[in-house]
Design an enzyme around this catalytic site. Sequence first.
Site, PDB file in Angstrom:
ATOM      1  N   ASP A 269      47.741 -11.129 -37.966  1.00 54.30           N
ATOM      2  CA  ASP A 269      46.997 -12.185 -37.274  1.00 54.30           C
ATOM      3  C   ASP A 269      45.691 -12.513 -37.995  1.00 54.30           C
ATOM      4  OD1 ASP A 269      49.007 -11.760 -35.383  1.00 54.30           O
ATOM      5  OD2 ASP A 269      47.733 -10.472 -34.147  1.00 54.30           O
TER       6      ASP A 269
ATOM      7  N   GLY B 201      51.601  -5.887 -19.295  1.00 57.40           N
ATOM      8  CA  GLY B 201      52.289  -6.715 -18.319  1.00 57.40           C
ATOM      9  C   GLY B 201      51.520  -7.918 -17.836  1.00 57.40           C
TER      10      GLY B 201
ATOM     11  N   HIS C 242      49.936 -17.872 -38.410  1.00 56.11           N
ATOM     12  CA  HIS C 242      48.472 -17.849 -38.418  1.00 56.11           C
ATOM     13  C   HIS C 242      47.906 -18.577 -39.637  1.00 56.11           C
ATOM     14  CE1 HIS C 242      47.672 -15.082 -34.980  1.00 56.11           C
ATOM     15  NE2 HIS C 242      48.957 -14.819 -35.200  1.00 56.11           N
TER      16      HIS C 242
ATOM     17  N   ALA D 205      45.062 -16.944 -22.906  1.00 55.65           N
ATOM     18  CA  ALA D 205      43.868 -17.244 -23.700  1.00 55.65           C
ATOM     19  C   ALA D 205      43.672 -16.229 -24.823  1.00 55.65           C
ATOM     20  CB  ALA D 205      42.641 -17.313 -22.798  1.00 55.65           C
TER      21      ALA D 205
ATOM     22  N   ASP E 221      44.616 -15.857 -29.436  1.00 57.04           N
ATOM     23  CA  ASP E 221      44.859 -16.617 -30.670  1.00 57.04           C
ATOM     24  C   ASP E 221      43.908 -17.805 -30.805  1.00 57.04           C
ATOM     25  OD1 ASP E 221      46.886 -14.811 -30.906  1.00 57.04           O
ATOM     26  OD2 ASP E 221      48.502 -16.261 -31.067  1.00 57.04           O
TER      27      ASP E 221
ATOM     28  N   GLU F 209      52.070 -20.825 -30.897  1.00 59.56           N
ATOM     29  CA  GLU F 209      50.891 -19.997 -30.698  1.00 59.56           C
ATOM     30  C   GLU F 209      50.133 -19.917 -32.019  1.00 59.56           C
ATOM     31  OE1 GLU F 209      52.942 -16.654 -29.170  1.00 59.56           O
ATOM     32  OE2 GLU F 209      53.320 -15.729 -31.113  1.00 59.56           O
TER      33      GLU F 209
END
Length: 478
Positions: free
Chosen positions: A28, A92, A252, A132, A134, A182
């Site tokens: 990332d 979760g 990314h 909320a 990335d 994403e």
Amino acid sequence: MKKIYITILLSAFVFNMKAQVGTPFIHDPSTIAYCDGKYYVFGTGEGGLISEDGWHWHGGAVRPGGGVAPDVMKIGDRYLVVYSVGGGGLAGGHASNVMTIWNKTLDPTSPDFKYSDPVKVANSDYDEDCDAIDPSLLMAPDGRLWLSYGTYFGFIRLVELDPKTGKRMEGNKPVNIAIDCEATDLIYRNGWYYLLGTHGTCCDGPNSTYNIVVGRSRQVTGPYLDNVGRDMLKGGGKMVLSARKDKIGSGHFGRFIEEDGVEKMSCHYEADFQQGGYSVLGILPLLWKNDWPVAGKQFQEGTYEIASERRGYSLELAVDFVRMEAGFRFWRKIDENTIKPIENQRLDEVESSWPKGKISVRTSDYMNRPNQRWTITAVNDSVGTLGAPYYKIQIAGTQRTLTATADKELTTEASFSGKAEQLWQIDQLTDGTYRIMPKAVPGTRERLVLYSAGDSTPTLAPFDMKTDNSKWEFLEKE
């Protein structure tokens, strides 16, 4: 990001492995930032990578706060870092906060290195139609600062930040701009805003399906449409980069502009087969075709014709033309029983006629002669450039090496010594052609490139993206 629990475990493993110093392991990654002569990129976890030349990377970048998928941008004389904590399905849930922090420098050894307290600029709840994480930053041409964030779990959203404080603009409400992606990144070019999103699944090594897609809009708030008019709010997106040979799962996206006509894109590959299947930093040339971003290719070693874009003439040793023995044949009656192939002229047939010392170069029409075939090889024990090594350029089958001279001209020397004037930076430009530039020219600090001063006259001159005199093609030869 999908399956973020795997990402967290992988990132902790990566950042704690001392053996990975000198290798580009990261997950990332942020956009690459340049600070005080070094390149920096942050990743999931609290660390990141540093490079002194853009080619050799090692651990050592420092970012507090933990969390996932940061981004970084220089604003004025400070660096704004954004990251997210929570969400992504971890434990979760999808509750997450996006935080911003400032620093005067990215160099952890500097006395000015100190991060500000984090400020929350966006968030999501457990049952919200957004996740909320990335986050990514864009400074628009009008000076307004924007933040995109989100994952597959709901919408990609856009909010405005204050470029002076890094805080959320008061009263600003999120705008939905995409779904089904994403790890987004917003960039601007030629009147267009581009939304780069990562599509597919992550964190599954060689089985990850991550790929990078794009839509564009005249307005930062959208709508972002792909090349056939599909709205990214309805799952649209034009492919920019998927798998490459032994590297799987590109995601990314980040953009780094070196100068006019020279751009790079960064990403991670979920699995590099040559690096044990771990996630690594990827850097490629960024091209533009019909106002759409296109992932370029890393230059490959090989034997090439080096052709000028000016006329199409090719770089060659300035030696006497040696005729082949076949002779004139165009008016003779052909006896088909006597037809047999003839070979191209060989190096051993002509090399003895060449001078032994330095030989200058010129450009001329290509005839597949030994003085026109160049073998290009990476110099791996040398420093590199952003995303690439330096190369040596030699006449195929010999050690004769292209060399920059103190009078800002070109010659070839009989052997390769490794000196700076024999090391060549090869950049694929935004239009797909190439720039060829010596690491250094003796007697000057001026950055000069291989340049066609005339149809037959190569020289060294400042780079100018607006003229074909600065541009070259590499045509592969067997």
